[in-house]
Design a protein around this motif. Structure first.
Motif, short mmCIF file in Angstrom:
data_model
loop_
_atom_site.label_atom_id
_atom_site.label_comp_id
_atom_site.label_asym_id
_atom_site.label_seq_id
_atom_site.Cartn_x
_atom_site.Cartn_y
_atom_site.Cartn_z
N LYS A 11 0.81 -1.23 0.00
CA LYS A 11 0.00 0.00 0.00
C LYS A 11 0.84 1.28 0.00
CE LYS A 11 -0.70 0.19 5.02
NZ LYS A 11 -1.72 0.21 6.10
N ARG A 17 0.99 3.57 -5.64
CA ARG A 17 0.27 4.80 -5.31
C ARG A 17 -0.04 5.61 -6.57
NH1 ARG A 17 0.19 6.06 0.33
NH2 ARG A 17 -1.19 7.75 -0.33
N GLU A 20 -2.81 3.94 -8.52
CA GLU A 20 -4.12 4.23 -7.93
C GLU A 20 -4.66 5.56 -8.46
OE1 GLU A 20 -3.79 2.07 -3.52
OE2 GLU A 20 -3.53 4.24 -3.72
N ARG A 25 -8.78 4.64 -8.23
CA ARG A 25 -9.32 3.74 -7.22
C ARG A 25 -8.19 3.01 -6.50
NH1 ARG A 25 -11.06 -1.86 -7.38
NH2 ARG A 25 -12.19 -2.22 -5.44
N SER A 26 -8.39 2.79 -5.19
CA SER A 26 -7.44 2.04 -4.38
C SER A 26 -8.08 0.73 -3.92
CB SER A 26 -7.02 2.85 -3.15
OG SER A 26 -6.31 2.03 -2.23
N ARG A 30 -8.63 3.21 0.45
CA ARG A 30 -8.44 4.62 0.78
C ARG A 30 -9.02 5.51 -0.32
NH1 ARG A 30 -2.17 3.57 0.86
NH2 ARG A 30 -1.83 2.92 -1.28
N VAL A 32 -9.10 8.08 -3.21
CA VAL A 32 -8.18 8.43 -4.29
C VAL A 32 -8.88 9.44 -5.18
CG1 VAL A 32 -6.91 7.57 -6.30
CG2 VAL A 32 -7.09 6.15 -4.24
N GLY A 57 -8.76 -2.95 -9.86
CA GLY A 57 -7.64 -2.34 -9.17
C GLY A 57 -6.32 -2.70 -9.83
#
Length: 235
Positions: A11, A17, A20, A25-26, A30, A32, A57
Protein backbone atom coordinates in the motif's frame (compact mmCIF):
# COMPACT_ATOMS: atom_id res chain seq x y z
CA UNK A 1 -18.70 -14.31 -4.14
CA UNK A 2 -15.61 -14.93 -6.24
CA UNK A 3 -12.00 -14.90 -5.08
CA UNK A 4 -8.75 -14.32 -6.96
CA UNK A 5 -5.06 -14.45 -6.09
CA UNK A 6 -3.28 -11.39 -7.41
CA UNK A 7 -0.05 -9.54 -6.98
CA UNK A 8 -0.47 -5.90 -6.08
CA UNK A 9 2.25 -3.64 -4.66
CA UNK A 10 2.32 -2.85 -0.97
CA UNK A 11 0.00 0.00 0.00
CA UNK A 12 2.97 2.38 0.40
CA UNK A 13 4.77 1.37 -2.81
CA UNK A 14 5.36 4.45 -5.05
CA UNK A 15 4.35 2.67 -8.28
CA UNK A 16 1.19 1.38 -6.64
CA UNK A 17 0.27 4.80 -5.31
CA UNK A 18 0.68 6.43 -8.72
CA UNK A 19 -1.27 3.60 -10.39
CA UNK A 20 -4.12 4.23 -7.93
CA UNK A 21 -4.26 7.85 -9.07
CA UNK A 22 -4.16 6.76 -12.70
CA UNK A 23 -7.06 4.33 -12.23
CA UNK A 24 -8.94 6.52 -9.77
CA UNK A 25 -9.32 3.74 -7.22
CA UNK A 26 -7.44 2.04 -4.38
CA UNK A 27 -7.91 -1.66 -3.63
CA UNK A 28 -6.81 -0.85 -0.08
CA UNK A 29 -9.98 1.19 0.40
CA UNK A 30 -8.44 4.62 0.78
CA UNK A 31 -9.80 7.70 -0.93
CA UNK A 32 -8.18 8.43 -4.29
CA UNK A 33 -8.81 11.46 -6.50
CA UNK A 34 -10.79 10.80 -9.67
CA UNK A 35 -8.69 10.42 -12.85
CA UNK A 36 -7.25 13.71 -14.01
CA UNK A 37 -6.29 15.16 -17.39
CA UNK A 38 -2.99 13.74 -18.65
CA UNK A 39 -1.02 15.05 -21.61
CA UNK A 40 -3.59 15.56 -24.40
CA UNK A 41 -6.28 13.41 -22.75
CA UNK A 42 -9.03 15.11 -20.78
CA UNK A 43 -10.03 13.83 -17.34
CA UNK A 44 -13.19 12.37 -18.90
CA UNK A 45 -11.15 10.51 -21.52
CA UNK A 46 -8.79 9.08 -18.90
CA UNK A 47 -11.78 7.98 -16.81
CA UNK A 48 -13.27 6.28 -19.87
CA UNK A 49 -10.07 4.45 -20.82
CA UNK A 50 -9.44 3.27 -17.25
CA UNK A 51 -13.00 2.14 -16.48
CA UNK A 52 -12.43 -1.57 -17.13
CA UNK A 53 -9.29 -2.00 -14.99
CA UNK A 54 -10.67 0.29 -12.28
CA UNK A 55 -13.06 -2.44 -11.12
CA UNK A 56 -10.19 -4.82 -10.47
CA UNK A 57 -7.64 -2.34 -9.17
CA UNK A 58 -3.92 -2.31 -9.96
CA UNK A 59 -2.91 -5.97 -10.00
CA UNK A 60 -1.41 -8.89 -11.87
CA UNK A 61 -3.47 -12.08 -12.13
CA UNK A 62 -1.88 -15.24 -10.75
CA UNK A 63 -5.04 -17.27 -10.03
CA UNK A 64 -7.97 -15.89 -11.98
CA UNK A 65 -11.33 -15.22 -10.26
CA UNK A 66 -13.07 -18.38 -9.07
CA UNK A 67 -15.97 -19.50 -6.94
CA UNK A 68 -15.08 -21.65 -3.94
CA UNK A 69 -15.32 -25.39 -4.45
CA UNK A 70 -17.88 -27.28 -2.40
CA UNK A 71 -16.57 -28.03 1.07
CA UNK A 72 -13.96 -25.26 1.00
CA UNK A 73 -14.13 -22.12 3.17
CA UNK A 74 -12.70 -18.63 3.01
CA UNK A 75 -10.80 -19.26 6.23
CA UNK A 76 -9.12 -22.33 4.78
CA UNK A 77 -8.23 -20.40 1.62
CA UNK A 78 -6.66 -17.55 3.62
CA UNK A 79 -4.66 -19.96 5.80
CA UNK A 80 -3.41 -21.89 2.79
CA UNK A 81 -2.32 -18.72 1.02
CA UNK A 82 -0.52 -17.54 4.17
CA UNK A 83 1.44 -20.80 4.32
CA UNK A 84 2.09 -20.84 0.58
CA UNK A 85 3.49 -17.29 0.58
CA UNK A 86 5.67 -17.93 3.63
CA UNK A 87 7.34 -20.87 1.85
CA UNK A 88 8.30 -18.88 -1.27
CA UNK A 89 10.97 -16.29 -2.04
CA UNK A 90 10.32 -12.80 -3.44
CA UNK A 91 10.84 -12.25 -7.16
CA UNK A 92 12.53 -9.07 -8.38
CA UNK A 93 11.89 -7.67 -11.85
CA UNK A 94 14.84 -5.42 -12.60
CA UNK A 95 12.90 -3.40 -15.16
CA UNK A 96 9.26 -3.03 -16.12
CA UNK A 97 7.68 -1.17 -19.01
CA UNK A 98 4.26 0.04 -20.14
CA UNK A 99 3.35 -1.78 -23.34
CA UNK A 100 0.30 -2.41 -25.49
CA UNK A 101 -0.97 -6.00 -25.34
CA UNK A 102 -3.78 -6.93 -27.68
CA UNK A 103 -5.16 -3.43 -27.64
CA UNK A 104 -4.80 -2.50 -23.96
CA UNK A 105 -1.86 -1.03 -22.07
CA UNK A 106 -0.23 -2.74 -19.10
CA UNK A 107 2.89 -2.75 -16.97
CA UNK A 108 4.93 -5.81 -17.96
CA UNK A 109 8.44 -7.15 -17.27
CA UNK A 110 10.99 -5.60 -19.64
CA UNK A 111 12.73 -8.99 -19.91
CA UNK A 112 11.56 -12.58 -19.27
CA UNK A 113 11.66 -13.87 -15.68
CA UNK A 114 11.70 -17.66 -15.25
CA UNK A 115 11.35 -17.18 -11.48
CA UNK A 116 8.15 -15.20 -11.97
CA UNK A 117 6.75 -17.75 -14.42
CA UNK A 118 7.53 -20.52 -11.94
CA UNK A 119 5.78 -18.70 -9.08
CA UNK A 120 2.71 -18.07 -11.23
CA UNK A 121 2.49 -21.73 -12.21
CA UNK A 122 2.81 -22.84 -8.60
CA UNK A 123 -0.06 -20.55 -7.59
CA UNK A 124 -2.29 -21.98 -10.32
CA UNK A 125 -1.62 -25.57 -9.26
CA UNK A 126 -1.62 -25.08 -5.48
CA UNK A 127 -5.03 -23.38 -5.36
CA UNK A 128 -6.83 -25.46 -7.94
CA UNK A 129 -8.53 -27.55 -5.20
CA UNK A 130 -10.28 -24.37 -4.04
CA UNK A 131 -11.81 -23.62 -7.46
CA UNK A 132 -15.36 -24.67 -8.29
CA UNK A 133 -15.84 -25.86 -11.89
CA UNK A 134 -16.75 -23.15 -14.37
CA UNK A 135 -20.38 -22.86 -15.29
CA UNK A 136 -21.34 -22.90 -18.99
CA UNK A 137 -22.00 -19.16 -18.72
CA UNK A 138 -18.53 -18.54 -17.29
CA UNK A 139 -16.94 -20.52 -20.11
CA UNK A 140 -18.93 -18.59 -22.69
CA UNK A 141 -17.77 -15.26 -21.26
CA UNK A 142 -14.20 -16.25 -22.16
CA UNK A 143 -15.15 -16.35 -25.86
CA UNK A 144 -13.82 -19.90 -26.33
CA UNK A 145 -14.22 -19.65 -30.10
CA UNK A 146 -11.37 -17.11 -30.13
CA UNK A 147 -8.94 -19.17 -28.04
CA UNK A 148 -6.08 -21.30 -29.31
CA UNK A 149 -6.28 -25.07 -28.63
CA UNK A 150 -3.81 -24.66 -25.77
CA UNK A 151 -5.78 -21.80 -24.24
CA UNK A 152 -9.04 -23.69 -24.57
CA UNK A 153 -7.51 -26.70 -22.82
CA UNK A 154 -6.29 -24.42 -20.03
CA UNK A 155 -9.74 -22.89 -19.67
CA UNK A 156 -11.39 -26.25 -19.11
CA UNK A 157 -8.62 -27.71 -16.95
CA UNK A 158 -7.56 -24.69 -14.90
CA UNK A 159 -10.44 -22.21 -15.26
CA UNK A 160 -8.36 -19.62 -17.14
CA UNK A 161 -6.83 -19.65 -20.62
CA UNK A 162 -3.59 -17.83 -19.83
CA UNK A 163 -1.60 -20.10 -17.52
CA UNK A 164 1.77 -21.87 -17.73
CA UNK A 165 3.19 -21.43 -21.26
CA UNK A 166 0.34 -19.03 -22.09
CA UNK A 167 0.95 -16.90 -18.97
CA UNK A 168 2.11 -13.32 -19.36
CA UNK A 169 2.50 -11.17 -16.28
CA UNK A 170 0.76 -7.82 -16.74
CA UNK A 171 -0.74 -5.09 -14.61
CA UNK A 172 -3.50 -3.51 -16.67
CA UNK A 173 -3.68 0.27 -17.06
CA UNK A 174 -6.40 0.72 -19.70
CA UNK A 175 -9.18 -0.96 -21.57
CA UNK A 176 -8.78 -1.45 -25.32
CA UNK A 177 -7.35 1.66 -26.93
CA UNK A 178 -8.01 2.22 -30.65
CA UNK A 179 -4.96 2.06 -32.87
CA UNK A 180 -5.42 5.71 -33.80
CA UNK A 181 -5.02 6.73 -30.13
CA UNK A 182 -2.32 4.24 -29.11
CA UNK A 183 0.70 6.53 -29.56
CA UNK A 184 -1.06 9.33 -27.68
CA UNK A 185 -1.91 6.97 -24.81
CA UNK A 186 1.66 5.71 -24.63
CA UNK A 187 2.88 9.29 -24.25
CA UNK A 188 0.28 9.98 -21.54
CA UNK A 189 1.30 6.90 -19.55
CA UNK A 190 4.98 7.80 -19.82
CA UNK A 191 4.22 11.34 -18.68
CA UNK A 192 2.09 10.22 -15.74
CA UNK A 193 4.30 7.41 -14.40
CA UNK A 194 7.63 9.00 -15.31
CA UNK A 195 10.78 7.33 -13.93
CA UNK A 196 8.80 4.90 -11.75
CA UNK A 197 8.74 2.53 -14.72
CA UNK A 198 12.55 2.48 -14.64
CA UNK A 199 12.67 1.14 -11.08
CA UNK A 200 12.85 -2.56 -10.12
CA UNK A 201 9.55 -4.13 -9.09
CA UNK A 202 9.69 -6.61 -6.23
CA UNK A 203 6.96 -9.23 -5.88
CA UNK A 204 7.21 -9.65 -2.13
CA UNK A 205 3.56 -10.40 -1.37
CA UNK A 206 0.43 -12.15 -2.58
CA UNK A 207 -3.07 -10.82 -2.08
CA UNK A 208 -6.42 -12.53 -1.87
CA UNK A 209 -9.01 -10.39 -3.66
CA UNK A 210 -12.77 -10.81 -3.45
CA UNK A 211 -15.71 -9.83 -5.64
CA UNK A 212 -18.72 -9.71 -3.28
CA UNK A 213 -21.23 -10.08 -6.11
CA UNK A 214 -21.18 -10.21 -9.89
CA UNK A 215 -19.96 -6.93 -11.33
CA UNK A 216 -18.90 -5.44 -7.97
CA UNK A 217 -15.41 -3.94 -7.57
CA UNK A 218 -12.74 -6.36 -6.37
CA UNK A 219 -11.11 -5.53 -3.05
CA UNK A 220 -8.33 -7.00 -0.93
CA UNK A 221 -9.46 -9.61 1.54
CA UNK A 222 -6.02 -10.48 2.90
CA UNK A 223 -2.41 -9.58 2.18
CA UNK A 224 0.46 -12.06 2.63
CA UNK A 225 4.21 -11.45 2.70
CA UNK A 226 6.25 -13.82 0.56
CA UNK A 227 8.85 -15.45 2.74
CA UNK A 228 7.01 -14.39 5.87
CA UNK A 229 9.03 -11.18 6.06
CA UNK A 230 6.04 -9.18 7.26
CA UNK A 231 2.94 -10.07 9.17
CA UNK A 232 -0.16 -10.55 7.10
CA UNK A 233 -2.32 -7.46 6.84
CA UNK A 234 -6.07 -7.70 6.47
CA UNK A 235 -8.03 -5.04 4.64
Amino acid sequence: MRYAIYFTPDKDDPLGRVAERWLGRSVFGRQVPAPVAVDTFSAAEIAFHTAAPRRYGFHATLKAPFRLAEGKSEGELVATLEKFAAEREPVVLERVAARRLGGFFAVVPATPSPELDRLAGEVVEAFEPFRAPLSPEEIERRNPENLTPEQLKNLHKWGYPYVFDAFRFHMTLTGRVPEAEAARMERAIDAFFGPLLLEPLELSSLALFAEPEVGAPFHIKSFHAIGGARERKSA
